[in-house]
Design an enzyme around this catalytic site. Structure first.
Site, PDB file in Angstrom:
ATOM      1  N   LYS B  78       6.984  -0.212  -5.902  1.00 34.08           N
ATOM      2  CA  LYS B  78       6.302  -1.516  -5.964  1.00 34.08           C
ATOM      3  C   LYS B  78       7.295  -2.573  -6.435  1.00 34.08           C
ATOM      4  O   LYS B  78       8.119  -2.311  -7.321  1.00 34.08           O
ATOM      5  CB  LYS B  78       5.120  -1.422  -6.933  1.00 34.08           C
ATOM      6  CG  LYS B  78       4.209  -2.649  -6.926  1.00 34.08           C
ATOM      7  CD  LYS B  78       3.006  -2.449  -7.861  1.00 34.08           C
ATOM      8  CE  LYS B  78       2.078  -3.656  -7.856  1.00 34.08           C
ATOM      9  NZ  LYS B  78       0.915  -3.461  -8.749  1.00 34.08           N
ATOM     10  N   SER B 153      -3.570  -4.484  -6.713  1.00 34.18           N
ATOM     11  CA  SER B 153      -2.388  -5.184  -6.264  1.00 34.18           C
ATOM     12  C   SER B 153      -1.325  -4.279  -5.639  1.00 34.18           C
ATOM     13  O   SER B 153      -0.452  -4.773  -4.927  1.00 34.18           O
ATOM     14  CB  SER B 153      -1.770  -5.929  -7.448  1.00 34.18           C
ATOM     15  OG  SER B 153      -1.274  -5.012  -8.410  1.00 34.18           O
ATOM     16  N   SER B 177      -5.155  -1.581 -10.190  1.00 33.82           N
ATOM     17  CA  SER B 177      -4.191  -1.881  -9.132  1.00 33.82           C
ATOM     18  C   SER B 177      -3.509  -0.674  -8.493  1.00 33.82           C
ATOM     19  O   SER B 177      -2.832  -0.825  -7.477  1.00 33.82           O
ATOM     20  CB  SER B 177      -3.107  -2.831  -9.659  1.00 33.82           C
ATOM     21  OG  SER B 177      -3.598  -4.147  -9.687  1.00 33.82           O
TER      22      SER B 177
END
Lengths: 473, 483
Positions: B78, B153, B177
């Site tokens: 990420k 996210s 997330s």
């Protein structure tokens, strides 16, 4: 009208830790711009602060030195504001649970001793420095100082004059130096103060409106700013006007204060608990260990010098008020416990010489110094030669005995040689011998001088004098 | 090579038995990325050259017989996890060109095992959002249906694993997330106990809630990664010194006798029927394995969303203040006064959602409002923790839906922030309480979109929730997306 000034101080002192409070960068003063910073103290994304336990320990030591209670549970908070010298845009500080609370510090005033209460001492990080380049109309940021550990010492409004404030700052500096946590070099900014000040008529029940004067970095500017502010506020009140609650800046060149911001524009720091640092939890054992690591503080030493060593109060105070000198004295008497003679030699000879050389660094060891005093006391060298040896030691530190030997200062006390010389002198001037024996004692000095100049380094004057008197009688 | 459902465990065996070499494996995934990512748009940065170099190094280590559990395994990371020398953007214009001069601790640990980093994955800007649509760079799509969001996210991480462009990815979870995008994309995601994985190098959103974790094709794989990244870190003073046992230690053991808490508030209004049915069916499946379901109550769930948004936004408003255009990142042009410069930089550098959270958090912390908002939120945090503690005195794990619905469309509700915030109802309490939770697929909706359930455990009890998720996964038939 005469008013009573009500003054409180916030003293910021940089701690003498090797590294910064939340990272491993050097916390030393100076260095090339931005040479002592890393991603953590310059606030790079993703970095985290890690609490320097030594800084916590030093803050607690400062607390003990100022008779504070230590909070066994203490936490950190974020103080948020934007300024280019603050790379994270928040300062890690302590809001409601500081490390130390409720202390007191004794100062000497004209009216005698006075205790100034300490509200709190908390640990926080220093900000960087901005360098303004007027020629290129730019400002540059230097982050070397970012994250240097600071303690903020907040007093109650117990001070009533500039002189008291000065005495307080001096006493706090002394305590911090004794505790070994701050070098208190005002010229390097390692200690600086904010002053809160208001005035009130003698019969008033409540304090007046206060002004805060920020960032005073010398004893002189603290006293000047306070005196100016008392005058300014008194003039306002005399005219029937009001003092505005505001933050003011002191101008060193003019000796005046100017408004920085009023209460209405006061920043909202949006404090909240710092989530990246776990609260500090002390056990009783932790605190006892920190307390035990404190050296003897000024009051205790003063008492020891006066009661145990029999020194005068004046002499004791001169030594105690200089931590380096006091440490030196303690080390010297531990080698040669003739307190009075060591004290005298320190106060008359050493201090004078140090003043001449304009330094407070003593280049030789306390052990060498004690040896020198002992040599003088035992008559191994004359007092005058002792002083000369001290001068040599300041220029070129060597063992005093070596210096004495190399320069022929050493008194060997060869009484046979003394006898010979006395006999020779007496044989040379039988007239004077006769005069002396007839009661004209004033000629003794000349005979004595003849003997001592020939016996330099062979015998000490005291022994020569005794021997000469014996021979003449 | 057939990528579907390839697990880290499978790949380990293939690499160790020399069925495939690390460079071959890496090339295969890189090819898959160049073929499929133009559609899915899960990567912000693909590291082709460095990935191949890392694969060579990994192969050398495998050949030397010194392979660690993750040696040669391709990873997606990420883009809020700092990777030394590789852009770390947080999907924001503010950090568009930011190259960290340091490695996040998790990356330090993974690189120490010689993993292969394929690239950096898309996300909601600064991890704020549940759709990955707030990214400054691209809208990642759901591999099951390109008109739907992948969740967020960590939407890039979930979509990339779901689309088999990497067997495993790292995400971060502040309020769901990792779990919610895992649920939307039909993969498994683990949010570890707060303090068990170092946050050093994770660009902070809400420091008291953020936690890095894996997204993978199985609970087992999540366990392998968790074992490799957890532990005390001297660079993160909030990491726990709690000894971490092997998170895979309970794998394969019977779940018979275990007590599963089923909190009724998680199955009430606002949760789609097909989601409820699917999760209930999963609970039934556990009962069939001998576990015992216990209905419990979490009355403070109704306060969870405001509490979460106050705490997370307050911390975010402070954490994101450092982006001022002075030290790194985006700097607005044409201003020379500091205040004007910082205002313009932040105005141009941050997207709408980030600004909304900063405003919300700044307001909540403002003097005069602190007691009414932030302090109350902290009180609720305490309440929520108490309720979890009470439940976990009686039960071993808790099972809830991961999200109220399956993945929604790009045109549904993204523009209504309040509605978006409410969709986090099933996940945020776990962050507030600092507990571990794993989301694993438990069914598919009428439209074929994956449904996830969350198994929540006691603090530091990752082994138990991994065991439970694994037990379910063994009999659950996953349907792979067709790309």
């Amino acid at each position: 009208m005469q008013y009573i000034p009500v003054i409180g101080l916030e003293i910021h002192a940089e701690l003498l830790t090797d590294s910064k409070v939340f990272c491993t960068c050097s916390a030393e003063f100076g260095g090339d711009q931005n040479s002592r910073c890393c991603p953590v103290c310059s606030g790079f994304p993703g970095t985290l602060p890690v609490l320097n336990q030594r800084a916590v320990e030093y803050a607690v030591k400062a607390g003990f030195a100022m008779n504070c209670s230590i909070n066994k549970y203490s936490k950190f908070d974020r103080k948020n504001y934007f300024y280019p010298d603050l790379p994270k845009a928040y300062q890690i500080s302590q809001l409601d649970l500081p490390l130390c609370i409720n202390g007191k510090v004794k100062i000497e005033t004209e009216k005698g001793e006075k205790w100034i209460r300490i509200n709190r001492i908390h640990l926080e990080e220093d900000a960087g420095k901005l360098v303004h380049d007027d020629i290129n109309a730019t400002s540059l940021a230097d982050y070397n100082r970012c994250g240097v550990p600071l303690i903020e010492i907040v007093t109650e409004p117990d001070l009533s004059s500039a002189e008291e404030a000065r005495a307080f700052v001096e006493q706090v500096s002394l305590l911090l130096q004794y505790a070994g946590v701050c070098d208190c070099k005002m010229e390097q900014g390692s200690i600086r103060a904010d002053v809160n000040i208001s005035i009130m008529p003698p019969d008033a029940k409540e304090f007046g409106t206060r002004a805060e004067i920020k960032n005073l970095n010398s004893l002189k500017s603290i006293t000047r700013a306070i005196d100016y502010e008392i005058k300014r506020q008194a003039e306002l009140l005399d005219k029937g006007e009001k003092v505005v609650q505001e933050t003011r800046r002191f101008n060193d060149n003019h000796g005046t204060t100017k408004p920085m911001r009023s209460k209405e524009d006061a920043q909202d720091y949006r404090y909240f608990p710092e989530p990246d640092i776990q609260p500090v939890n002390f056990t009783d054992e932790d605190l006892a260990a920190i307390r035990a690591s404190l050296p003897k503080l000024p009051d205790e030493r003063l008492k020891q010098y006066m009661v145990e060593y029999g020194l005068s109060e004046t002499d004791s105070k001169i030594i105690v008020n200089d931590v380096k000198l006091s440490d030196f004295f303690d080390a010297a008497v531990s080698v040669y416990p003739n307190y009075k003679n060591i004290c005298n030699f320190v106060l008359t000879e050493l201090l004078r010489r140090l003043k001449e050389t304009e330094t407070d660094d003593i280049p030789f060891s306390a052990e060498h110094f004690a040896t020198l005093v002992k040599m003088v006391d035992e008559g191994k060298v004359s007092r005058n030669d002792g002083k000369t040896i001290l001068r040599y030691m300041l220029e070129n530190p060597a063992h005093p005995e070596e210096i004495a030997k190399a320069n022929g200062f050493l008194v060997v006390n060869d009484m046979g040689a003394v006898d010979e010389v006395i006999c020779a002198v007496m044989a040379e001037r039988p007239d004077l011998v006769e005069q002396y024996r007839a009661g004209e004692k004033k000629v003794f000095g000349f005979l004595m001088g003849q003997c001592t100049s020939r016996l330099k380094g062979i015998a000490n004057p005291k022994d020569i004098k005794t021997a000469l008197e014996n021979k003449l009688s | 090579m057939d990528f579907q459902n390839l697990t880290v465990k499978d790949l380990r065996a293939k690499l160790d038995q020399k069925e495939i070499s690390a460079p071959e494996l890496t090339k295969a995934y890189l090819e898959r990325i160049s073929e499929k990512d133009p559609l899915v748009k899960s990567f912000i940065t693909v590291c082709e050259d460095s990935a191949l170099e890392q694969a060579e190094a990994a192969q050398w280590r495998i050949d030397a017989g010194e392979a660690a559990p993750l040696t040669g395994i391709p990873f997606g990371i990420k883009d809020n996890i700092c990777t030394q020398g590789v852009k770390t953007t947080c999907a924001s214009k503010m950090l568009e060109d930011f190259v960290p001069p340091y490695q996040a601790t998790v990356m330090e640990k993974l690189c120490g095992q010689d993993i292969v980093m394929l690239g950096k994955l898309n996300m909601d800007e600064f991890a704020m959002g549940g759709s990955t649509a707030t990214s400054y760079f691209a809208k990642t799509v759901n591999p099951y249906d390109s008109s739907k969001v992948p969740g967020g996210s960590s939407g890039g991480s979930a979509a990339c694993v779901s689309a088999s462009m990497a067997p495993v990815a790292l995400g971060s979870d502040t309020g769901g997330s990792i779990r919610q995008p895992a649920s939307f994309c039909g993969v498994t995601g683990l949010k570890p106990t707060y303090s068990s994985v170092s946050r050093f190098g994770l660009v902070a959103f809400a420091s008291s809630l953020d936690q890095i974790g894996p997204i993978a094709n199985s609970a087992y794989d999540c366990g392998i990664v968790f074992n490799s990244i957890c532990g005390f870190d001297p660079h993160d003073g909030t990491t726990s010194r709690h000894p971490h046992g092997d998170a895979l230690s309970l794998i394969g053991q019977s779940v018979a006798g275990l007590k599963i808490a089923v909190p009724k508030e998680f199955f009430e209004a606002g949760i789609d029927d097909e989601v409820k049915e699917s999760v209930y069916a999963a609970v039934k499946a556990y009962e069939a394995m001998g576990a015992k379901a216990v209905e419990v109550s979490m009355p403070s769930l109704k306060y969870a969303i405001p509490a979460y948004y106050l705490i997370s936004s307050a911390e975010a408003s402070s954490n994101l203040s450092r982006y001022d255009g002075i030290k790194y990142g985006y700097r607005a042009q044409g201003e020379d006064d500091y205040n004007a410069l910082i205002r313009k930089t932040r105005d141009e550098g941050f997207g709408t959602e980030v600004k909304r959270r900063i405003l919300l958090g700044t307001y909540a912390l403002a003097s005069g409002y602190y007691d009414a908002y932030y302090k109350k939120a902290l009180y609720l945090k305490g309440k929520i923790r108490e309720e979890y503690n009470a439940i976990f005195k009686e039960c071993d794990v808790m099972v809830t839906p991961t999200a109220p619905s399956t993945a929604f469309g790009f045109d549904e509700g993204i523009s209504d922030p309040a509605k978006m915030y409410l969709a986090d109802i099933c996940t945020v309490t776990v962050n507030i309480a600092g507990l571990p939770a794993i989301s694993t697929p438990c069914g598919y909706g009428k439209n074929g979109m994956p449904i996830g359930m969350s198994i929540v455990g006691k603090a530091f009890d990752e082994a138990r929730i991994i065991q439970m998720a694994d037990a379910f996964e063994r009999d659950f038939k996953r349907v792979a997306p067709v790309l």
